[in-house]
Design a protein around this motif. Structure first.
Motif, PDB file in Angstrom:
ATOM      1  N   VAL A 411       0.849  -1.381   0.021  1.00  0.00           N
ATOM      2  CA  VAL A 411       0.065   0.062  -0.096  1.00  0.00           C
ATOM      3  C   VAL A 411       0.786   1.155   0.032  1.00  0.00           C
ATOM      4  O   VAL A 411       1.899   1.418   0.809  1.00  0.00           O
ATOM      5  CB  VAL A 411      -0.983  -0.128   1.271  1.00  0.00           C
ATOM      6  CG1 VAL A 411      -1.643   1.202   1.386  1.00  0.00           C
ATOM      7  CG2 VAL A 411      -1.753  -1.260   1.246  1.00  0.00           C
ATOM      8  N   ASP A 412       0.745   2.271  -0.847  1.00  0.00           N
ATOM      9  CA  ASP A 412       1.468   3.552  -0.668  1.00  0.00           C
ATOM     10  C   ASP A 412       0.542   4.322  -1.560  1.00  0.00           C
ATOM     11  O   ASP A 412      -0.343   4.073  -2.426  1.00  0.00           O
ATOM     12  CB  ASP A 412       2.762   3.337  -1.746  1.00  0.00           C
ATOM     13  CG  ASP A 412       3.831   4.102  -1.297  1.00  0.00           C
ATOM     14  OD1 ASP A 412       4.755   4.022  -0.518  1.00  0.00           O
ATOM     15  OD2 ASP A 412       3.622   5.317  -1.752  1.00  0.00           O
ATOM     16  N   LEU A 413       0.937   5.682  -1.445  1.00  0.00           N
ATOM     17  CA  LEU A 413       0.209   6.813  -2.260  1.00  0.00           C
ATOM     18  C   LEU A 413       0.909   7.471  -3.493  1.00  0.00           C
ATOM     19  O   LEU A 413       0.517   7.999  -4.165  1.00  0.00           O
ATOM     20  CB  LEU A 413       0.093   8.025  -1.002  1.00  0.00           C
ATOM     21  CG  LEU A 413      -1.237   7.995  -0.288  1.00  0.00           C
ATOM     22  CD1 LEU A 413      -1.229   9.018   0.814  1.00  0.00           C
ATOM     23  CD2 LEU A 413      -2.466   7.930  -1.034  1.00  0.00           C
ATOM     24  N   ASN A 414       2.055   7.234  -3.363  1.00  0.00           N
ATOM     25  CA  ASN A 414       2.955   7.580  -4.557  1.00  0.00           C
ATOM     26  C   ASN A 414       2.877   7.064  -5.887  1.00  0.00           C
ATOM     27  O   ASN A 414       3.223   5.821  -6.100  1.00  0.00           O
ATOM     28  CB  ASN A 414       4.757   7.553  -4.378  1.00  0.00           C
ATOM     29  CG  ASN A 414       5.261   8.428  -5.192  1.00  0.00           C
ATOM     30  OD1 ASN A 414       5.553   7.911  -6.406  1.00  0.00           O
ATOM     31  ND2 ASN A 414       6.423   9.095  -4.749  1.00  0.00           N
ATOM     32  N   GLU A 415       2.229   7.661  -6.819  1.00  0.00           N
ATOM     33  CA  GLU A 415       1.884   7.003  -8.106  1.00  0.00           C
ATOM     34  C   GLU A 415       3.052   6.583  -8.844  1.00  0.00           C
ATOM     35  O   GLU A 415       3.058   5.478  -9.530  1.00  0.00           O
ATOM     36  CB  GLU A 415       0.991   8.193  -9.013  1.00  0.00           C
ATOM     37  CG  GLU A 415      -0.407   8.260  -8.388  1.00  0.00           C
ATOM     38  CD  GLU A 415      -1.302   9.241  -9.112  1.00  0.00           C
ATOM     39  OE1 GLU A 415      -0.878   9.566 -10.313  1.00  0.00           O
ATOM     40  OE2 GLU A 415      -2.416   9.703  -8.759  1.00  0.00           O
ATOM     41  N   ALA A 416       4.107   7.440  -8.810  1.00  0.00           N
ATOM     42  CA  ALA A 416       5.343   6.874  -9.658  1.00  0.00           C
ATOM     43  C   ALA A 416       5.824   5.604  -9.153  1.00  0.00           C
ATOM     44  O   ALA A 416       6.110   4.712  -9.650  1.00  0.00           O
ATOM     45  CB  ALA A 416       6.185   7.853  -9.641  1.00  0.00           C
ATOM     46  N   LYS A 417       5.888   5.328  -7.683  1.00  0.00           N
ATOM     47  CA  LYS A 417       6.262   4.222  -6.972  1.00  0.00           C
ATOM     48  C   LYS A 417       5.407   3.113  -7.460  1.00  0.00           C
ATOM     49  O   LYS A 417       5.644   2.073  -7.791  1.00  0.00           O
ATOM     50  CB  LYS A 417       6.257   4.318  -5.433  1.00  0.00           C
ATOM     51  CG  LYS A 417       7.619   5.207  -5.056  1.00  0.00           C
ATOM     52  CD  LYS A 417       7.248   5.105  -3.574  1.00  0.00           C
ATOM     53  CE  LYS A 417       8.495   6.001  -2.718  1.00  0.00           C
ATOM     54  NZ  LYS A 417       8.155   6.028  -1.136  1.00  0.00           N
ATOM     55  N   LEU A 418       4.227   3.424  -7.507  1.00  0.00           N
ATOM     56  CA  LEU A 418       3.080   2.102  -7.687  1.00  0.00           C
ATOM     57  C   LEU A 418       3.348   1.818  -9.052  1.00  0.00           C
ATOM     58  O   LEU A 418       2.987   0.542  -9.366  1.00  0.00           O
ATOM     59  CB  LEU A 418       1.760   2.873  -7.435  1.00  0.00           C
ATOM     60  CG  LEU A 418       1.316   3.114  -5.880  1.00  0.00           C
ATOM     61  CD1 LEU A 418       0.057   3.698  -6.082  1.00  0.00           C
ATOM     62  CD2 LEU A 418       1.286   1.870  -5.011  1.00  0.00           C
ATOM     63  N   ALA A 419       3.367   2.630 -10.060  1.00  0.00           N
ATOM     64  CA  ALA A 419       3.539   2.323 -11.358  1.00  0.00           C
ATOM     65  C   ALA A 419       4.802   1.437 -11.556  1.00  0.00           C
ATOM     66  O   ALA A 419       4.805   0.495 -12.365  1.00  0.00           O
ATOM     67  CB  ALA A 419       3.754   3.423 -12.326  1.00  0.00           C
ATOM     68  N   GLU A 420       5.901   1.708 -10.965  1.00  0.00           N
ATOM     69  CA  GLU A 420       7.176   0.707 -11.001  1.00  0.00           C
ATOM     70  C   GLU A 420       7.091  -0.614 -10.185  1.00  0.00           C
ATOM     71  O   GLU A 420       7.502  -1.440 -10.783  1.00  0.00           O
ATOM     72  CB  GLU A 420       8.361   1.556 -10.286  1.00  0.00           C
ATOM     73  CG  GLU A 420       9.404   0.933 -10.296  1.00  0.00           C
ATOM     74  CD  GLU A 420      10.273   0.640 -11.523  1.00  0.00           C
ATOM     75  OE1 GLU A 420      10.977  -0.359 -11.694  1.00  0.00           O
ATOM     76  OE2 GLU A 420       9.773   1.313 -12.584  1.00  0.00           O
TER      77      GLU A 420
END
Length: 519
Positions: A411-420
């Protein structure tokens, strides 16, 4: 020279405010009024420190700014509609008060300008409160800051107009600053990580402000834009952390300067108190606008509560208009008092904002848009939940996923992290770990372990309390940095891993493994 007595009074009032459970900035405001009553002259140095604090504040905001976020309808739409409605509301209040108190004798221009100054919410207050609560990376903080940035841009346009001149033609060359992003980042890498790096950050902030002033644009906007040029980079993030305490220290001068403005005349004093109380009206207008534009009800409520106040830019607008002869000079002190009162009311409201949402959870959820209901993340089958997919969380996820596979959920909020993470076939969902709306859709009876890899102690405590209220019976483990944090979480029944104290043991294990491999 800054009188040591000023520092002692600011320190004492700040400590009293903190002991009373209020943000220290409330104490600094009170200290300003105390200094005014004792006739202590602060001198020009305090004003210079206040200006420097605001410049560094906008620079650090720029470092975290995402232009894509500002282009969202829930950001610019909420801002523009809210400012227009607040303009009309406060014009009505001022006109009514002027009618009831004929001695005020306010002109239409005065009513128009003062109402405009009251439409802004405080960037300084929001940043200070979010930092103290450890919520700077949250959705509601990002939304609030995006709205505040657009408000600040509107203030900058007004201030440019009051100069009686438009920007110089050379201002058209400013977009070319983007070409300097790569060279500046390389220069920052040469500066290392110590005092030279921090000095480089200050030089960029002040240099950007000076450059924009040179071409006829408010310097604070320059600091914001120079920061935005570096946003998204690792050096930008590091610079933001390095400047944080320095910026907060200089902002003490800003809060002191508000109180040092003194008291207005009696009629304006009464109006200032009334306006300070009426700042809370902003909240019930922010909330429905945000939710109508597809903001989650919790994010909308927390952001709205943070912005239920008046802004330092409103004071600047009124002060500049007074210098231009558009209104009486006493309005600067009246607005100063209104700002201080709005802060005093807003501070405890923000302290209990999470509790307010959770207590009336079912009511707030009624405002959730149909689109958001359809976009709720899929958490089915999750038995292990990792909150925070940074380096620590990712390492824990990968290790656990080797055994438990898709039963591990990140679970995370950072969209760039989630995409990676998605690209690397990790199972992740976008959510705020401290959001009750996320947890009520998780089948907690199926979850065996929750890992708090947030390295943000206030948020860890908030999540722990939330899970306890939801009667979660599984295990919880958290990453901490300091012994007192570990002790507090252990009282909640949480297993802790001290990142600093236990890192040495982990490093020793790694070294021992290397020795074994070489044997």
């Amino acid at each position: 020279m800054l009188d040591p007595l000023i520092i002692l009074i600011a320190l004492g009032c700040g400590l009293v405010a903190r002991i009373a459970g209020l943000p220290a900035l409330i104490g600094y405001l009170a200290a300003g009024f105390v200094l005014h009553e004792t006739n202590i002259e602060a001198g020009s140095l305090l004003n210079h420190l206040a200006d420097l604090g605001v410049t560094l504040l906008l620079f650090t905001i720029g470092l975290k700014l995402s232009p894509r976020d500002l282009l969202q309808a829930k950001v610019w739409g909420t801002t523009l509609i809210h400012m227009q409605l607040m303009q009309l509301f406060f014009m009505g209040v001022l006109w009514l008060y002027d009618s009831l108190v004929p001695s005020m004798n306010m002109s239409f221009t005065e009513i128009l300008v003062i109402a405009f100054g009251l439409t802004f919410s405080s960037t300084v207050f929001v940043i200070q409160v979010m930092q103290e609560k450890g919520e700077m990376s949250s959705r509601h903080a990002n939304l609030a800051i995006g709205i505040l940035v657009i408000q600040d841009l509107a203030a900058v346009l007004f201030l440019s107009a009051t100069k009686g001149m438009w920007p110089e033609p050379t201002a058209l060359l400013l977009p070319a600053l983007w070409l300097l992003r790569a060279p500046v980042l390389r220069l920052l890498s040469y500066a290392g990580h110590g005092e030279l790096f921090t000095l480089a950050g200050m030089a960029l902030a002040l240099g950007g402000a000076a450059l924009f002033e040179f071409v006829g644009i408010k310097g604070d906007l320059g600091a914001l834009i120079i920061g935005a040029l570096l946003s998204g980079s690792q050096k930008g993030k590091e610079l933001s952390r390095n400047l944080m305490n320095l910026k907060d220290l200089f902002l003490v001068g800003f809060f002191l300067s508000i109180g040092l403005g003194g008291w207005p005349q009696q009629e304006a004093l009464i109006l200032a108190v009334l306006l300070g109380v009426l700042a809370i009206v902003k909240i019930p207008l922010y909330f429905p606008l945000m939710t109508k534009l597809h903001t989650g009800p919790r994010t909308a409520l927390l952001a709205a509560c943070a912005m239920g106040n008046f802004s330092e830019f409103g004071l600047v607008v009124v002060a500049v208009a007074a210098k231009a002869g558009w209104l009486d000079a006493q309005w600067a002190s009246a607005i100063s008092l209104a700002i201080a009162i709005s802060f005093v009311i807003s501070a405890p409201l923000n302290r209990y904002a999470h509790e307010l949402y959770w207590k009336y959870h079912s009511f707030w959820r009624k405002f959730e848009s149909d689109r958001l209901r359809r976009e709720r993340p899929d958490t089915s089958g999750a038995r292990i939940i990792v909150l925070g997919m940074g380096n620590i969380g990712t390492g824990a996820y990968d290790t656990l996923a080797e055994t438990h596979g898709a039963e591990v959920l990140g679970v995370d909020l950072n969209e760039a992290k989630l995409a990676e993470h998605t690209r690397r076939h990790r199972r992740v969902v976008p959510a705020d770990a401290s959001d009750p709306d996320f947890w009520v859709q998780v089948d907690l009876t199926e979850v065996d372990l929750v890992l708090l890899a947030l390295t943000n102690h206030p948020e860890n405590v908030l999540v722990a309390d939330l899970l306890r209220e939801l009667d979660y019976q599984g295990r919880v483990a958290a990453v901490v940095r300091f012994r007192e944090e570990a002790e507090e979480l252990e009282t909640h029944g949480i297993s802790v891993f001290n990142l600093y104290a236990q890192a040495g043991a982990g490093f020793a294990e790694h070294a021992a493994a290397q020795l074994s491999n070489n044997a």
